[in-house]
Enzyme design. Structure first.
Site, short mmCIF file in Angstrom:
data_model
loop_
_atom_site.label_atom_id
_atom_site.label_comp_id
_atom_site.label_asym_id
_atom_site.label_seq_id
_atom_site.Cartn_x
_atom_site.Cartn_y
_atom_site.Cartn_z
CE LYS A 1 -12.25 3.39 4.42
NZ LYS A 1 -10.91 3.53 3.86
CD GLU A 2 -13.42 -0.47 6.80
OE1 GLU A 2 -13.72 0.67 6.39
OE2 GLU A 2 -12.25 -0.88 6.90
NE ARG B 1 -3.43 -2.77 0.46
CZ ARG B 1 -3.00 -3.91 -0.09
NH1 ARG B 1 -1.91 -3.95 -0.85
NH2 ARG B 1 -3.67 -5.03 0.11
CG ASP C 1 -8.05 -1.96 9.38
OD1 ASP C 1 -7.43 -2.75 10.11
OD2 ASP C 1 -7.63 -1.57 8.28
NE ARG D 1 -1.14 1.24 5.11
CZ ARG D 1 -1.86 0.14 4.98
NH1 ARG D 1 -1.28 -1.03 4.77
NH2 ARG D 1 -3.16 0.19 5.05
C1 GLC Z 1 -8.21 -1.89 4.26
C2 GLC Z 1 -6.96 -2.37 4.97
C3 GLC Z 1 -7.07 -3.84 5.29
C4 GLC Z 1 -8.36 -4.15 6.01
C5 GLC Z 1 -9.54 -3.63 5.25
C6 GLC Z 1 -10.85 -3.80 5.99
O1 GLC Z 1 -8.30 -2.46 3.01
O2 GLC Z 1 -5.80 -2.16 4.17
O3 GLC Z 1 -5.98 -4.24 6.08
O4 GLC Z 1 -8.45 -5.54 6.18
O5 GLC Z 1 -9.36 -2.24 5.01
O6 GLC Z 1 -10.96 -3.01 7.12
#
Ligand code: GLC
Length: 793
Positions: free
Chosen positions: A632-633, A340, A489, A350
């Site tokens: 994102k998440e 990355r 994360d 990084r």
């Molecule tokens: C990003 C991070 C990775 C993580 C993902 C999900 O892609 O680089 O390490 O697993 O997010 O949170």
């Protein structure tokens, strides 16, 4: 709107409209000398580190500026343009341009008022300098007087952040000189005479194949006051004024004036690198050989195409072919090599390899270059701590056997990683398995490899330690603790809260250990792992299953995350796909949970990580709440997970469903909706905004993402069904029912396989070199140097 297309033969993506919705980039060189270039020549270069070795200045999050600019000027009319559409930006009705991004090189072609230019940018294989080769042709009927200017904005110093921020210092350490055929920049020049010469950096920007008519080494003089890269005063005037930089901002600018008869061409080369004066002089002299660039570009093609040829597919779906044969594969190599480190989004800050990221990235290239994978596998194993956990960040200067670790304050301050993550070491299981199965190299298991901190052990024992780490870090109900994070994360489950994803990874780890133990005839370990598998299956069943789904985790207060009826985040994708991948969910239940995923999480751009997004009901530790909904998440389409989704459906034998998911998030398939997607239609990005976003379908964080490898595995092992194991290769394609046949050419353990699959629904029949083989399985021992394989299904 469509801005470009694939050229399968040349393995290029060809951009025919330059006003792409975002800069569409390519990677040149290697982290030893890295260069990122967009279709408008924006981007930057660095030596060894994007953060600490920056040569070209780039303004992130702006208009893709500056870059590697070549200006052309008609010296009779005074009209000027650039070899890339930007920065001058002539009306695209008059300025015809084509960008060809290839494997390790980018070519920008332009036709403007009867002058054709072709700028080829590359870093020669294994070199630490870059080349911009320009060919200019007069396609008109009269002679033309043309001035060509090469321009690069150099950083004042190599540390990116210092260069951007600490202006009271960095602007006063740089000078430039003109040396006959190049601009030489010196940084901290006085130290050349001091004890420590290492503080001195020197860079050069040179011209070969043409005479230097005028030059400039000072950005302000080049651009002029209140001007931009699109209208530099010196280009307007047609001459560089010879100002050299002494404080403030340097640049390299070289001008050559040529006259071209009708039909005549000229060729020249601009060179850039971090070199001392004598080396620069030698390099410029070397490129007086006009044929050298073509040879070097050919060498790059041979190098990359040679790797890519180890799997060549021809299926009824061209998008799939383009991605698997070239672009997804090339992206896998780029993420494998660069991790990355640096992109147009990652600034290069990084300072190491993320453990889980790299161990997963390795999986994407195993089928193409297992030797290259092996080196990295050993490296990553050497970053496992001797209690079995893994260093969350492996420094670029990793020193196996002597590293500090998260227990040490020094590690925490130097890396910013406060503690272990629950999943890192568990990624070794699928990765080591895939490597051993691809190569048959079981001797690797007995190879001794150091631990990061102290001691060493066989790889087999390293794997056992990875299991120990999870078993020594159990939370409530005897399930693996979520620690600082698992793959996600944004999940802080801590030392007592537990992660169901990690439980499934661990379950998968037991299975891989059973296979290895069986091979090694280590019955004690085989039994131990079998018992553990049974035990954990029961705990997972009791604690992690609710009604119709696997939940995502349990907090230390025993709050279940991801259960039916929760107002938010009630269904999570990964525990369902991994229940299938790990083998825990038997086919019937596997199909049911994957049907639930399809119903509740799927969208036209792929399945969401979870839904509904967090807004009001996040538990303490659900950091996803920080992101906007569907991002994102937090309920976005986290593209890395699509690979697991595809793999899970393929393992269940549901080819239509697997391919439906494949196409939803396939970059090539989104080429016609480039304006919605924004990022390159030839590479994956990290995530796509989902249904609650006003910009549904917009994708972000291009190139350096784990998506490349997980989708590759989902396709190769899943859809195409190439599933090697220690003794041979199992063929289990799970393709759309509409595919009546397809072919694959694969290198397997040094042998060539020519595989034809006929999907006529007439039952399973496998023929290897004319002889019937059993059960869709090809024993390695049956293979000759070249093999014809026919699978009827
Ligand atoms: C990003 C991070 C990775 C993580 C993902 C999900 O892609 O680089 O390490 O697993 O997010 O949170």
């Amino acid at each position: 709107m469509q801005y470009g297309h694939f050229d399968a033969q040349a393995r290029e993506f060809i951009i025919t409209r330059p006003d792409t919705p975002a800069p569409w980039a390519n990677y040149l060189g290697s982290p030893a000398y890295g260069a990122i270039i967009s279709n408008n020549a924006g981007g930057y270069s660095f030596v060894k580190s994007g953060a600490a070795g920056r040569l070209i200045r780039y303004r992130f999050n702006e208009q893709d500026r500056p870059g590697r600019y070549i200006y052309l000027r008609d010296d009779e009319s005074g009209d000027y343009w650039s070899a890339s559409w930007q920065p001058v930006g002539k009306p695209i009705e008059q300025y015809k341009s084509v960008c060809r991004h290839g494997t390790g090189y980018t070519v920008l072609e332009a036709d403007y008022k009867d002058v054709r230019s072709e700028a080829s940018y590359y870093v020669p294989h294994g070199a630490d300098h870059e080349v911009w080769r320009l060919k200019v042709t007069n396609n008109g009927k009269t002679a033309r007087k043309i001035s060509v200017f090469g321009f690069v904005e150099l950083t004042c110093e190599s540390f990116y952040e210092q260069d951007q921020v600490n202006l009271q210092y960095t602007q006063f350490i740089t000078r430039t000189y003109f040396k006959d055929k190049f601009i030489l920049q010196t940084i901290n020049e006085n130290c050349l005479n001091a004890v420590n010469e290492s503080r001195v950096d020197t860079r050069f920007f040179g011209l070969a194949g043409a005479q230097v008519t005028s030059y400039c080494g000072d950005r302000a003089a080049f651009l002029g006051g209140y001007r931009d890269y699109g209208n530099p005063v010196s280009i307007e005037k047609g001459k560089l004024d010879g100002t050299l930089n002494y404080n403030l901002n340097p640049c390299g600018a070289l001008h050559t004036a040529i006259t071209l008869a009708p039909g005549e061409s000229a060729s020249m080369v601009f060179l850039l690198g971090q070199k001392r004066e004598a080396q620069a002089k030698e390099l410029v002299a070397r490129y007086e050989d006009a044929a050298l660039p073509d040879r070097e570009i050919d060498e790059l093609k041979k190098y990359w195409h040679g790797k890519l040829l180890n799997l060549k597919i021809q299926t009824p779906d061209d998008n799939f072919n383009h991605m698997i044969n070239t672009w997804n594969a090339y992206q896998c190599f780029i993420t494998f090599i660069w991790s990355r480190a640096a992109s147009l989004v990652y600034c290069g800050q990084r300072n190491g390899y993320g453990y889980r990221d790299t161990v997963q990235d390795i999986q994407g290239i195993i089928h193409l270059d297992p030797e290259m994978a092996l080196e990295k596998i050993k490296f990553m194993i050497s970053a496992q701590v001797n209690h079995g956990g893994a260093l969350p960040l492996v420094k670029y200067n990793h020193n196996p056997g002597h590293e500090d670790k998260p227990e040490d304050a020094s590690y925490r301050t130097s890396t910013g990683h406060p503690s272990y993550r629950a999943d890192d070491a568990l990624w070794l299981f699928p990765t080591v398995w895939k490597y051993v199965a691809e190569t048959g190299n079981t001797a690797l298991l007995d190879e001794t490899i150091p631990y990061a901190d102290s001691g060493s052990d066989t790889l087999y024992n390293h794997l056992k330690k990875a299991i120990d780490f999870s078993l020594n870090n159990l939370g409530i109900h005897g399930l693996p603790a979520g620690l600082h994070a698992d793959w996600n994360d944004c999940l802080r489950l801590g030392a007592k809260g537990v992660s169901v994803f990690v439980a499934l990874q661990l379950y998968y780890g037991f299975e891989i250990m059973i296979r290895f133990a069986r091979h090694k005839k280590d019955s004690a370990t085989e039994k131990q792992m079998t018992d553990l598998k049974t035990k954990f299956a029961a705990i997972i069943e009791e604690r992690c299953w609710d009604t119709d789904r696997f939940v995502r985790g349990i907090t230390e207060n025993d709050q279940v995350v991801g259960k039916p009826g929760d107002p938010e985040a009630s269904l999570w994708l990964n525990p369902q796909s991994w229940a299938v991948i790990s083998g825990l969910a038997e086919p019937q239940r596997g199909k049911a949970i994957m049907d639930l995923v399809h119903k509740e999480l799927n969208t036209k751009y792929g399945a969401r990580l979870m839904a509904p997004s967090y807004r009001r009901h996040a538990f303490d530790g659900a950091l996803a709440l920080l992101f906007n909904p569907s991002t994102k998440e937090n309920g976005g389409i986290f593209l890395q997970t699509q690979g697991w989704l595809i793999l899970a459906e393929a393992l269940l034998g549901r080819g239509d469903r697997a391919f439906e998911y494949y196409l939803e998030s396939c970059p090539a398939a989104q080429n016609p909706i480039a304006e919605t997607r924004l990022v390159e239609p030839y590479v994956y990005s990290q995530f796509t905004e989902s249904v609650e976003s006003p910009f549904e379908g917009r994708s972000h964080v291009h190139w350096l993402t784990g998506t490349a490898s997980t989708v590759m595995v989902g396709c190769v092992e899943g859809i195409l069904g190439l599933r090697p194991d220690i003794d041979g290769l199992r063929l289990c394609p799970a393709v759309p029912s509409s595919w009546k046949s397809f072919t694959m050419e694969k290198t397997f353990r040094g042998k060539k396989l020519r595989i034809t699959v006929q999907n006529t629904g007439g039952g399973q029949k496998l023929t290897v070199n004319g002889t019937a083989a059993q059960d869709g399985y090809i024993p390695a021992s049956l293979l000759k140097a070249e093999n014809d394989i026919l699978l009827e299904m």
